[in-house]
Design a protein around this motif. Structure first.
Motif, PDB file in Angstrom:
ATOM      1  N   LYS A 156     -65.750  -3.435 -32.014  1.00  0.00           N
ATOM      2  CA  LYS A 156     -65.217  -4.281 -33.074  1.00  0.00           C
ATOM      3  C   LYS A 156     -63.997  -3.619 -33.687  1.00  0.00           C
ATOM      4  O   LYS A 156     -63.900  -2.387 -33.738  1.00  0.00           O
ATOM      5  N   GLU A 211     -63.761  -0.263 -35.950  1.00  0.00           N
ATOM      6  CA  GLU A 211     -65.065   0.400 -35.885  1.00  0.00           C
ATOM      7  C   GLU A 211     -64.940   1.801 -35.278  1.00  0.00           C
ATOM      8  O   GLU A 211     -64.217   2.014 -34.294  1.00  0.00           O
ATOM      9  N   ASN A 212     -65.626   2.754 -35.871  1.00  0.00           N
ATOM     10  CA  ASN A 212     -65.698   4.107 -35.326  1.00  0.00           C
ATOM     11  C   ASN A 212     -67.056   4.305 -34.670  1.00  0.00           C
ATOM     12  O   ASN A 212     -68.090   4.142 -35.311  1.00  0.00           O
ATOM     13  N   ILE A 213     -67.042   4.611 -33.392  1.00  0.00           N
ATOM     14  CA  ILE A 213     -68.294   4.774 -32.661  1.00  0.00           C
ATOM     15  C   ILE A 213     -68.287   6.084 -31.893  1.00  0.00           C
ATOM     16  O   ILE A 213     -67.244   6.712 -31.714  1.00  0.00           O
TER      17      ILE A 213
END
Length: 375
Positions: free
Chosen positions: A22, A25-27
């Motif tokens: 998204k 977003e940080n993942i």
């Protein structure tokens, strides 16, 4: 037969995640798979892994990534003597974020200005099979022109001017659905045989000297054999990563022609290899062994490569015998389906034994392959 390849060389970093990315977003990814990459490069690696004699021409940077690319090729005995080193431009690096829930990936390719091209184009060899992509147009063009008797296979994922021009010099065009749909300005809808036929015929009209195979988004392939347009479904394996499925198909398809397969068997090997590759995360690390593919093929067609008695509704070696009304005792896997087409196409009129459904849609494609058994 020996296979000579020209293509893009890159270094891939593959990170699998749960769910789609998204914006903002940080993942984090608990896994990371590093591997050399490039469409034709990966296909060449598969060929080497399967014991085929392969030579590769391309350009890397003078960095650690370039050294790792050559080392991977060396591990499967791919001849790297035609790989050049650029001291001006670094090796291309690609980041692939793989959504494990859908198997799709988002790629970011990092390179400096433009790509480095091969400086040497007279390779002094007469290859029997040539596998190329439009990446290094001049080198590919000269190689195809100098070797008109070779079995030449062009892979095209995008409808660039270079790809379109190189089709004129290639005996086989293996292309993505995106390439086909852009050129024909129509969506390949498997529910509508007239659209499939007209799209394929438009490609044949554009490239009359090419045998054309379209790798379908749904996992199968659209092609023609003996004047008949056909659809062969993909495998029913659980796909967790689509990253390298196209090049798995491409490598296995090329292997087929380097070993005197007909187009039906080459397409079948391609789809089996792609299906098995998609069951694992990664690219080269996901490629199946030749023995796995032979075993899977043998389960359907018998050890000799021919259909067993209980599976006689169609065969790789005898496509005209395909009948969708025949019942068998085993799952119908990878049997191609002739497409009902309008007149003046490359396909003869549909026979009474193979009618289209009343609603104009394709006859039901035979059941596809069962999931690969876990070791």
């Amino acid at each position: 037969m020996n296979v000579f390849c020209i293509g893009k060389l890159s270094y891939d970093i593959i990170c699998p995640v749960e769910g789609a990315l998204k914006a903002g977003e940080n993942i984090s990814s608990p896994e990371r798979i590093d591997s050399a990459g490039g469409k034709v490069s990966n296909a060449a690696y598969l060929l080497g892994k399967w014991g085929q004699k392969v030579q590769f021409a391309g350009v890397t940077g003078s960095d650690d990534f370039g050294a790792k690319i050559k080392k991977e090729f060396d591990s499967v005995q791919v001849d790297t003597s035609f790989i050049e080193t650029s001291y001006e431009k670094p090796t291309i690096v690609t980041l692939n974020i793989v959504d494990k829930t859908s198997g799709t990936s988002t790629s970011v390719e990092a390179y400096k200005s433009d790509f480095a091209s091969l400086r040497k184009r007279d390779f002094g060899i007469a290859p029997e099979v040539i596998l190329v992509e439009p990446h290094d147009y001049n080198a590919v063009h000269e190689t195809l022109e100098k070797n008109p008797k070779a079995i030449s296979i062009l892979f095209a994922s995008k409808s660039t001017p270079e790809a379109i021009d190189l089709c004129k010099f290639s005996k086989y065009l293996v292309c993505s659905s995106a390439f086909a749909e852009t050129l024909t300005k129509s969506v390949i809808d498997l529910r509508n045989p007239s659209v499939i036929a007209s799209s394929y015929q438009a490609l044949k009209n554009r490239f009359p000297n090419c045998e054309i195979v379209v790798i379908l988004k749904e996992g199968g392939a659209l092609y023609s054999n003996n004047g008949e347009i056909k659809v062969m479904p993909g495998t029913n394996t659980k796909v967790v990563d689509k990253t390298a499925m196209e090049e798995a198909f491409l490598g296995a398809f090329t292997y087929g022609f380097a070993n005197n397969f007909d187009i039906e068997k080459a397409v079948t090997y391609g789809l089996i290899t792609a299906g098995l590759t998609g069951t694992k995360i990664g690219s080269r690390t996901a490629f199946p062994s030749l023995n796995e593919v032979i075993s899977y093929y043998g389960d359907k067609f018998g050890a000799s490569g021919n259909l067993s008695t209980s599976q006689s509704n169609g065969s790789v070696g005898n496509p005209a015998s395909t009948s969708q009304n025949t019942k068998t005792t085993t799952p119908e896997v990878l049997n191609s389906t002739p497409v009902s087409t309008p007149s003046n196409t490359v396909t003869p009129p549909t026979s009474p034994s193979n009618p289209a459904n009343n609603n104009g849609a394709l006859n039901a494609i035979p059941d596809v392959m069962p999931e690969i058994p876990k070791n």
